[in-house]
Enzyme design. Structure first.
Site, PDB file in Angstrom:
ATOM      1  N   ARG A 153      43.142  11.478 -82.312  1.00  0.00           N
ATOM      2  CA  ARG A 153      44.267  11.239 -81.405  1.00  0.00           C
ATOM      3  C   ARG A 153      45.348  12.259 -81.743  1.00  0.00           C
ATOM      4  O   ARG A 153      45.229  13.006 -82.717  1.00  0.00           O
ATOM      5  CB  ARG A 153      44.768   9.776 -81.454  1.00  0.00           C
ATOM      6  CG  ARG A 153      44.700   9.039 -82.756  1.00  0.00           C
ATOM      7  CD  ARG A 153      45.595   9.531 -83.826  1.00  0.00           C
ATOM      8  NE  ARG A 153      46.960   9.711 -83.385  1.00  0.00           N
ATOM      9  CZ  ARG A 153      47.851  10.468 -83.996  1.00  0.00           C
ATOM     10  NH1 ARG A 153      47.518  11.144 -85.091  1.00  0.00           N
ATOM     11  NH2 ARG A 153      49.066  10.608 -83.522  1.00  0.00           N
ATOM     12  N   GLY A 154      46.413  12.274 -80.926  1.00  0.00           N
ATOM     13  CA  GLY A 154      47.428  13.313 -81.067  1.00  0.00           C
ATOM     14  C   GLY A 154      47.055  14.456 -80.137  1.00  0.00           C
ATOM     15  O   GLY A 154      45.897  14.904 -80.131  1.00  0.00           O
ATOM     16  N   ALA A 155      48.040  14.932 -79.369  1.00  0.00           N
ATOM     17  CA  ALA A 155      47.738  15.861 -78.275  1.00  0.00           C
ATOM     18  C   ALA A 155      46.950  17.108 -78.705  1.00  0.00           C
ATOM     19  O   ALA A 155      45.895  17.402 -78.130  1.00  0.00           O
ATOM     20  CB  ALA A 155      49.041  16.247 -77.564  1.00  0.00           C
ATOM     21  N   ARG A 165      41.454  10.414 -71.641  1.00  0.00           N
ATOM     22  CA  ARG A 165      42.845   9.936 -71.792  1.00  0.00           C
ATOM     23  C   ARG A 165      43.721  10.735 -70.814  1.00  0.00           C
ATOM     24  O   ARG A 165      43.516  11.940 -70.680  1.00  0.00           O
ATOM     25  CB  ARG A 165      43.366  10.115 -73.230  1.00  0.00           C
ATOM     26  CG  ARG A 165      42.774   9.116 -74.213  1.00  0.00           C
ATOM     27  CD  ARG A 165      43.497   9.144 -75.556  1.00  0.00           C
ATOM     28  NE  ARG A 165      44.711   8.349 -75.551  1.00  0.00           N
ATOM     29  CZ  ARG A 165      45.570   8.307 -76.572  1.00  0.00           C
ATOM     30  NH1 ARG A 165      45.355   9.026 -77.654  1.00  0.00           N
ATOM     31  NH2 ARG A 165      46.653   7.549 -76.520  1.00  0.00           N
ATOM     32  N   GLN A 195      50.615   4.325 -85.927  1.00  0.00           N
ATOM     33  CA  GLN A 195      50.320   5.693 -86.384  1.00  0.00           C
ATOM     34  C   GLN A 195      51.370   6.170 -87.393  1.00  0.00           C
ATOM     35  O   GLN A 195      51.057   6.987 -88.259  1.00  0.00           O
ATOM     36  CB  GLN A 195      50.285   6.672 -85.190  1.00  0.00           C
ATOM     37  CG  GLN A 195      49.118   6.486 -84.241  1.00  0.00           C
ATOM     38  CD  GLN A 195      49.480   5.576 -83.079  1.00  0.00           C
ATOM     39  OE1 GLN A 195      50.278   4.647 -83.216  1.00  0.00           O
ATOM     40  NE2 GLN A 195      48.884   5.804 -81.927  1.00  0.00           N
ATOM     41  N   ASP A 210      53.327  14.672 -76.077  1.00  0.00           N
ATOM     42  CA  ASP A 210      52.024  14.716 -75.414  1.00  0.00           C
ATOM     43  C   ASP A 210      52.066  15.597 -74.181  1.00  0.00           C
ATOM     44  O   ASP A 210      51.036  16.108 -73.732  1.00  0.00           O
ATOM     45  CB  ASP A 210      51.565  13.311 -75.040  1.00  0.00           C
ATOM     46  CG  ASP A 210      51.124  12.599 -76.300  1.00  0.00           C
ATOM     47  OD1 ASP A 210      51.995  12.102 -77.023  1.00  0.00           O
ATOM     48  OD2 ASP A 210      49.913  12.621 -76.581  1.00  0.00           O
ATOM     49  N   ASN A 269      56.050  11.164 -74.772  1.00  0.00           N
ATOM     50  CA  ASN A 269      55.561  10.983 -76.148  1.00  0.00           C
ATOM     51  C   ASN A 269      55.348   9.493 -76.389  1.00  0.00           C
ATOM     52  O   ASN A 269      55.644   8.647 -75.531  1.00  0.00           O
ATOM     53  CB  ASN A 269      56.551  11.585 -77.161  1.00  0.00           C
ATOM     54  CG  ASN A 269      55.947  11.657 -78.560  1.00  0.00           C
ATOM     55  OD1 ASN A 269      54.859  12.196 -78.744  1.00  0.00           O
ATOM     56  ND2 ASN A 269      56.608  11.088 -79.547  1.00  0.00           N
ATOM     57  N   LYS A 270      54.838   9.182 -77.565  1.00  0.00           N
ATOM     58  CA  LYS A 270      54.452   7.812 -77.920  1.00  0.00           C
ATOM     59  C   LYS A 270      55.518   6.787 -77.530  1.00  0.00           C
ATOM     60  O   LYS A 270      56.713   7.031 -77.716  1.00  0.00           O
ATOM     61  CB  LYS A 270      54.185   7.772 -79.431  1.00  0.00           C
ATOM     62  CG  LYS A 270      53.800   6.432 -80.021  1.00  0.00           C
ATOM     63  CD  LYS A 270      52.642   5.757 -79.345  1.00  0.00           C
ATOM     64  CE  LYS A 270      51.398   6.603 -79.271  1.00  0.00           C
ATOM     65  NZ  LYS A 270      50.392   6.078 -78.300  1.00  0.00           N
TER      66      LYS A 270
HETATM   67  O1  MRU Z   1      48.313   7.757 -78.794  1.00  0.00           O
HETATM   68  P1  MRU Z   1      48.374   8.916 -79.739  1.00  0.00           P
HETATM   69  O2  MRU Z   1      48.300   8.520 -81.173  1.00  0.00           O
HETATM   70  O3  MRU Z   1      47.392   9.990 -79.358  1.00  0.00           O
HETATM   71  O4  MRU Z   1      49.824   9.514 -79.508  1.00  0.00           O
HETATM   72  C1  MRU Z   1      50.225  10.631 -80.251  1.00  0.00           C
HETATM   73  C2  MRU Z   1      51.623  11.029 -80.029  1.00  0.00           C
HETATM   74  O5  MRU Z   1      52.347  10.439 -79.251  1.00  0.00           O
HETATM   75  C3  MRU Z   1      52.089  12.256 -80.739  1.00  0.00           C
HETATM   76  O6  MRU Z   1      53.455  12.179 -81.026  1.00  0.00           O
HETATM   77  C4  MRU Z   1      51.845  13.490 -79.859  1.00  0.00           C
HETATM   78  O7  MRU Z   1      50.517  13.528 -79.413  1.00  0.00           O
HETATM   79  C5  MRU Z   1      52.168  14.756 -80.562  1.00  0.00           C
HETATM   80  S1  MRU Z   1      50.985  15.159 -81.773  1.00  0.00           S
HETATM   81  C6  MRU Z   1      51.387  16.654 -82.461  1.00  0.00           C
END
Ligand code: MRU
Length: 309
Positions: A44-46, A78, A172, A213, A222-223
């Site tokens: 996970r994470g962009a 996603r 996270q 994201d 973002n999250k």
């Molecule tokens: O749902 P996730 O864990 O994939 O969400 C991740 C985030 O919101 C991060 O802040 C974002 O992807 C940036 S990662 C460098």
């Protein structure tokens, strides 16, 4: 430690659902395995989703699968992080899918180091930095975006500390960001998400640095919870930075047109195996929110710090 490894035509992903208790790997031999890993948050994470998707496309080519079909399916894993679409299209347009995915893997690390170098300039000795979710090494191939800024400032000898929001529902921040900071011996404290405003009000936070994201016209996705952090930071005049590579930029859409993923209600209803509310509770579980550009002090990219567009 890298979030993923390409070995013998297989993609090995650290299984992030098991951290911090277990460091185990999830093996992807097909592009369908990569889709499963993205959907279940093994990866996970962009930026990490983007590079994993690139290797998913490489696996499709190796297996002789229809690339257009694989691309469509991978893209539907996603909806919010634009890196996924960027990465799939980039491999689809290349002559050598495996080499292209490997190139993207290497680029990600260089990009994050560059974000770290630019971002460190806004971090002062003595700062306490609040971050939300995990925009660290685990959200990328290595080093991280928001946590990359923190890592660079710490390596440069700045006396800094970090406050991590736990980041419900999947934590996270608690599970991944705290773990990463502890591995690097960077002083870190964990708070519940709702404590962020109080810490800002009482002067305990000097800066906020989060990841993204998607960066698009009008703001940043973002999250979930990022918006509340930004609103509180604005109220208490605390600089609010977003660290994101150019691969997270979407120049086509308004941020308000971006699909915000709604995830399984069980993520909210349960904490681990404990049910938190009556079984029949109606739940909303948006995974991201939008921080409008007027709440953002600057966006830290690999090419420098820019104003939102
Ligand atoms: O749902 P996730 O864990 O994939 O969400 C991740 C985030 O919101 C991060 O802040 C974002 O992807 C940036 S990662 C460098």
């Amino acid at each position: 430690m890298k979030t993923m490894q390409w070995e013998d035509n297989k993609l090995l992903l650290i299984d992030q659902t098991k951290l911090p208790d277990e460091l185990t790997y999830f093996e992807c031999k097909t592009y369908q395995d990569v889709i499963k890993a993205i959907k279940t948050m093994v990866v996970r994470g962009a930026p990490a989703i983007g590079v994993a998707a690139a290797f998913g496309m490489a696996l499709a080519y190796i297996s002789g699968d229809n690339p257009q079909k694989a691309a469509r399916e991978i893209k539907s894993s996603r909806p919010t992080a634009v890196n996924l679409f960027w990465a799939v299209d980039r491999v689809l347009g290349s002559d050598s899918p495996v080499d292209e995915a490997i190139k993207m893997y290497d680029e990600d690390i260089k990009t994050n180091k560059s974000i770290g170098a630019y971002g460190s300039k806004i971090i002062d000795d003595g700062d306490t930095i609040l971050t939300h979710c995990n925009a660290g090494a685990l959200a990328c191939v290595d080093y991280g975006t928001a946590l990359g800024v923190i890592r660079t400032a710490f390596k440069e000898g700045k006396n800094i500390s970090v406050v991590c929001n736990e980041t419900r529902p999947l934590c996270q921040g608690a599970r991944l960001s705290v773990w990463e900071m502890q591995q690097d011996k960077i002083p870190v404290e964990l708070i519940v998400d709702s404590a962020a405003g109080y810490l800002m009000q009482t002067g305990a936070i000097d800066k906020v640095v989060i990841g993204a994201d998607r960066v698009a016209q009008g703001g940043v996705a973002n999250k979930i919870g990022s918006l509340m952090v930004a609103l509180a930071a604005n109220r208490f005049n605390i600089p609010f930075y977003v660290a994101a590579p150019k691969s997270t930029f979407d120049y086509q859409n308004s941020i308000y047109d971006v699909e915000i993923e709604e995830r399984n209600p069980e993520e909210v209803l349960y904490f681990g195996t404990s049910r938190l509310a009556p079984a029949e509770t109606i739940i909303r579980n948006p995974a991201f929110d939008i921080v409008p550009d007027d709440l953002i002090t600057g966006i830290i990219t690999e090419e420098g710090i820019i104003k939102p567009f």
